[in-house]
Design a protein around this motif. Sequence first.
Motif, short mmCIF file in Angstrom:
data_model
loop_
_atom_site.label_atom_id
_atom_site.label_comp_id
_atom_site.label_asym_id
_atom_site.label_seq_id
_atom_site.Cartn_x
_atom_site.Cartn_y
_atom_site.Cartn_z
N THR A 114 5.01 49.59 54.55
CA THR A 114 4.62 48.84 53.37
C THR A 114 3.47 49.50 52.62
O THR A 114 3.13 49.08 51.54
CB THR A 114 4.19 47.42 53.76
OG1 THR A 114 3.12 47.51 54.69
CG2 THR A 114 5.34 46.66 54.37
N ARG A 115 2.86 50.51 53.22
CA ARG A 115 1.76 51.19 52.56
C ARG A 115 1.69 52.63 53.07
O ARG A 115 2.31 52.97 54.06
CB ARG A 115 0.43 50.50 52.83
CG ARG A 115 0.04 50.51 54.30
CD ARG A 115 -1.40 50.06 54.48
NE ARG A 115 -1.77 50.07 55.87
CZ ARG A 115 -2.17 51.14 56.54
NH1 ARG A 115 -2.24 52.30 55.98
NH2 ARG A 115 -2.49 51.05 57.83
N GLY A 116 0.92 53.44 52.41
CA GLY A 116 0.73 54.81 52.82
C GLY A 116 -0.28 54.91 53.95
O GLY A 116 -1.00 53.96 54.23
N MET A 117 -0.35 56.07 54.55
CA MET A 117 -1.30 56.27 55.64
C MET A 117 -2.70 56.48 55.08
O MET A 117 -2.88 56.96 53.97
CB MET A 117 -0.88 57.46 56.49
CG MET A 117 -1.08 58.80 55.85
SD MET A 117 -0.54 60.12 56.92
CE MET A 117 -0.17 61.34 55.66
N THR A 118 -3.66 56.14 55.90
CA THR A 118 -5.06 56.37 55.54
C THR A 118 -5.46 57.75 56.03
O THR A 118 -4.78 58.37 56.86
CB THR A 118 -5.98 55.32 56.19
OG1 THR A 118 -5.95 55.51 57.61
CG2 THR A 118 -5.57 53.90 55.83
N CYS A 119 -6.60 58.20 55.56
CA CYS A 119 -7.13 59.48 56.01
C CYS A 119 -7.38 59.45 57.52
O CYS A 119 -7.02 60.38 58.24
CB CYS A 119 -8.43 59.81 55.26
SG CYS A 119 -9.13 61.43 55.69
N ASP A 120 -7.97 58.37 58.03
CA ASP A 120 -8.24 58.25 59.46
C ASP A 120 -6.96 58.31 60.28
O ASP A 120 -6.92 58.91 61.36
CB ASP A 120 -9.01 56.97 59.78
CG ASP A 120 -10.46 57.03 59.35
OD1 ASP A 120 -10.97 58.15 59.08
OD2 ASP A 120 -11.10 55.96 59.27
N GLU A 121 -5.89 57.67 59.78
CA GLU A 121 -4.61 57.71 60.50
C GLU A 121 -4.07 59.13 60.53
O GLU A 121 -3.56 59.59 61.55
CB GLU A 121 -3.60 56.78 59.83
CG GLU A 121 -3.90 55.31 60.03
CD GLU A 121 -3.06 54.40 59.16
OE1 GLU A 121 -2.99 53.20 59.51
OE2 GLU A 121 -2.49 54.85 58.14
N CYS A 122 -4.17 59.82 59.41
CA CYS A 122 -3.67 61.19 59.36
C CYS A 122 -4.48 62.09 60.30
O CYS A 122 -3.91 62.83 61.09
CB CYS A 122 -3.74 61.73 57.92
SG CYS A 122 -3.03 63.38 57.72
N LEU A 123 -5.80 62.01 60.22
CA LEU A 123 -6.66 62.83 61.07
C LEU A 123 -6.43 62.51 62.55
O LEU A 123 -6.34 63.42 63.39
CB LEU A 123 -8.13 62.62 60.71
CG LEU A 123 -8.55 63.03 59.30
CD1 LEU A 123 -10.00 62.64 59.05
CD2 LEU A 123 -8.32 64.51 59.06
N GLY A 124 -6.30 61.23 62.85
CA GLY A 124 -6.04 60.84 64.24
C GLY A 124 -4.68 61.31 64.71
O GLY A 124 -4.51 61.70 65.87
N GLY A 125 -3.71 61.30 63.81
CA GLY A 125 -2.38 61.77 64.16
C GLY A 125 -2.38 63.25 64.49
O GLY A 125 -1.73 63.70 65.44
N ILE A 126 -3.10 64.01 63.71
CA ILE A 126 -3.18 65.45 63.95
C ILE A 126 -3.83 65.71 65.30
O ILE A 126 -3.35 66.53 66.09
CB ILE A 126 -3.94 66.16 62.81
CG1 ILE A 126 -3.08 66.13 61.55
CG2 ILE A 126 -4.29 67.59 63.20
CD1 ILE A 126 -3.78 66.63 60.31
#
Length: 200
Positions: A114-126
């Motif tokens: 329902t929404r895009g990822m946040t910067c923290d989610e992206c960084l944590g994913g990496i």
Amino acid sequence: MGTVLHNLSSVIMKLIIALSCLLAVASATSEATCEDCQAVVMTLSAYLSAEESVGRQVEVLLAEVCPQAESPEDCVEQLPAFWGRIAMVLWPGYFNPDAEWMCATEDVCGAPGTRGMTCDECLGGIQGAIEQLLSEEFVSGIVEALSGEGFCGMEEDPELCARVIADLIPAALPALAAGLEENQTGEICNMAVPDTCPAH
């Protein structure tokens, strides 16, 4: 050599960050979209497989892995072309958005976001993708996969290739991951999904 090592580490870090972002998005119980995850994973795959990035990876491996090899001279001579072939199989194989260890999970691509990822989610994913890549299970799986028919089976000497892979991959992956710099992960996130990390 220091500049070359820094540049290679930078490229590898960017790739690993992008891949990790996709993994984190896929494995976390976040609301990042399937499309976001796929974008990050595909960006990591393309980035790490690009000629410039592979060249930087080779520089890092020549500096960090070859000096510890049984025959450093042979390593320096043969590793660049060999790693070039490995990278074309390894990175697209690991950073595959359709793989269960990336985006093909119920949490990420099983239900619409329902929404895009946040910067923290992206960084944590990496970061999660890097940790997963370096886990004993994944290192062993990568060694096994590259040692088989799909890679070493196509080399001139499959048995020698398998022995080299068994030594190279456990040394190469941590060396490449160690070269990543934290500020590069935000850049990878922005390459995948523009403006994910505005401060980068």
